[in-house]
Design an enzyme around this catalytic site. Sequence first.
Site, short mmCIF file in Angstrom:
data_model
loop_
_atom_site.label_atom_id
_atom_site.label_comp_id
_atom_site.label_asym_id
_atom_site.label_seq_id
_atom_site.Cartn_x
_atom_site.Cartn_y
_atom_site.Cartn_z
N GLY A 12 0.50 -1.39 0.57
CA GLY A 12 -0.04 0.46 0.13
C GLY A 12 0.13 0.97 -0.05
O GLY A 12 1.79 1.48 -0.30
N GLN A 45 -10.77 6.62 -1.88
CA GLN A 45 -11.42 7.62 -2.60
C GLN A 45 -11.07 9.04 -2.32
O GLN A 45 -10.61 9.85 -3.40
CB GLN A 45 -13.58 7.20 -3.13
CG GLN A 45 -13.59 6.00 -3.79
CD GLN A 45 -14.86 5.44 -2.76
OE1 GLN A 45 -15.77 6.32 -2.14
NE2 GLN A 45 -15.75 4.27 -3.34
N ARG A 274 -17.25 10.85 12.22
CA ARG A 274 -17.56 9.12 11.69
C ARG A 274 -18.43 7.72 12.25
O ARG A 274 -19.57 7.73 12.62
CB ARG A 274 -16.29 8.64 10.52
CG ARG A 274 -15.75 8.87 9.49
CD ARG A 274 -14.85 8.03 8.63
NE ARG A 274 -14.91 8.77 7.67
CZ ARG A 274 -13.27 8.69 6.64
NH1 ARG A 274 -12.42 7.52 7.61
NH2 ARG A 274 -13.21 9.32 5.77
#
Length: 530
Positions: A12, A45, A274
Site C-alpha cells: 500500500g 476515494q 464517523r
Amino acid sequence: MKTYNCIIVGSGIAAMQLANHLSDQSRVLVITKSTRRANNSYRAQGGIAAAIGNEDAPFFHYEDTIKAGCDFQNEKEVRELVENAPALIEQLKNAGLPFDKDKIGQLALGMEGAHSRKRIVHCGGDATGKHMMEHLIASIRPTIDVMENCFVYELIIQPDSKKCIGIKAKDADGNNEVYFSDNVVLAVGGIGGLFSFTSNDSSVAGDGVALAYRAGAEIIDMEFIQFHPTLLYINGKTTGLISEAVRGEEARLIDQSGMALMKGKHSLEDLAPRHIVAKEIFHQRAAGNDVYLDISMIAKFEEKFPTITALCNKNGISIESGKIPVAPGCHFLMGGIAVDSVGQTSIDGLYAIGETAATGVHGANRLASNSLLEGLYYGKKLAIHLNKQIVKIEMDVTSFHPMKTSSLNTPLFPHKKEIQEKMMAFAGIIRTRSELEVLETWLSEYDHPSFIVNSLDEWSIENIQKLFMLQTAKLVVNAALLREESRGAHNREDFSVENKRWGQLHIVQSKNGTEMRERQREHTEIEIYA
C-alpha cells in the site's frame, strides 16, 4: 541465501512510499500476499488532508484531528504529522501527481466529516488512491525486488538476540521460502476482512497484527475500530465505499420516509465524526429501516464522482434516482502494532507503518483523509531513519533451521464467512459485555497454546489465514471487553459515556499477557499560522 537490507511486507501507500525513499545502496524486497494494486490505498476515494488553503493552517488541522480522536492521541506525533502535510503534497505535485484543480488553477480542496475547513486534496474526483498508487508504483526503481502472491506466515526471530532477521513465506503453490534481512517492515493494512461488512480490499484480514503478536511484539488499542457510515448496501450486503466527500458536497442521509437522519443529532449533522454517523445509521437499520444518501442536490455528480457512479451502475443503482442505499462497515483500525516515532516495534529489527501500526496520531477515532497522509509521512520518515544505518549484510543464521516439522495436526477451523459474521454481530459498531462474552466463548473453542509456538511450515495458506483471523479477533474482543466505556469508535451500549478510570489508559497485549499503560501526554505547541 536470499538476504536484503530491508524487507517490506505489504504494497500500500506506506510500503511504496518507504520503498521509494530508501537509499539506492539498500537492497530491498517488497513482498505482498496478493498484487501490488490489491490494497486499501488503491481503493481510497476521498483524498489527503493537508492545511494548504488560504484560511487554513496546521493548527486547525491539529485541532480537528485531536477532537475527532477524542483527545486520545500522542500530541507530538499529531503535530508533526499535520505540520509536514503541506510539504508532502508539494513534493507529490512537483513529482507530477495530477491533483485536481479549481477554476483558477489552484489545488481543489474538498470538505469531509469533522473537518472545520476545506483541506482535502484529491485526484480524478474520487480516485485519489488509484492515482497515488500508480504514481508510486511507477516510481519504484528497477533494482527493488517486488514479489506478488506470496503469503508471509512467520517472522524469523533470532533465539539469542531476539532480533527479527527475516520472514517465511509461501508462494501461490504453497511452496515455502525463507528471506533474511537487517530490517523487516510490516505495512499490510488493517483488519477489515474480520467483518462481513467492510470497505477494505478482500486481501486485508489482520495479517500484520497476527504476525507481530505471534513473534512476541506488543499490540495496542485493538478496541478502536472505525466503521465507515456509508457503504453501498445491496440485498443485505455491502459492495463498496461511498466516499465522505459526497456528504462534503452537501449530500444528506435520509430515512425511508425522506426525513433527514442527522438533523438534531450533532452540530455538524451529516459531517459529524464517523463514529457518530455510523451509530445513527446502525440504529435505524437495527429497527428495520432503510437509510439512503440523498445526492439529488449535487450537480454533475457523474463528473465529480466517476468511481462511485461506476460502482452504482455496476450494482443496478440509478444515479438519476438521487438516492443511494447505504450501511456502515468496518473501515479502519486505529490501534495495531505498538511502535515508536519511527515505526520501531518492541522487537529489534521489526518495524510497522501504515494502518497496521498504532502510531498514536488517530486516537480513538481517525479524522477523515488522515490515513493516506499517515502512510506518506511515516513511509518517508522510516526511510530516512533506515538510510542512516545501512551496513553490509552480515548476519549469523547458523542457528536458524529453515523449516520445522510440526507435530500438531491441522485443526478444523470455522469458515471465514462464519468468523466475519460473528465479528460483525457481536463486536461491531455497538458492543455489550454479554455479546462480547458470547463471542469470546466461541473463539476459545479454537484456542490452543500450540498455535502460538508451533511452526506453520506444513499448514496450508487457507488454514494459516483463518488462524491469523481468529488470533486477531481474540485481541479485538479482549480489548473491547476490558474497556468499560464508550470512547470514539468503541461503543459499549452498557457503558454509554466516557469513564475517567479508563480515559488515560492504553490496553497493551502480547504473548506475555495484557497490561494497562498510561498514554503519552507530551506537551506540544503549534503555531496558529504556518
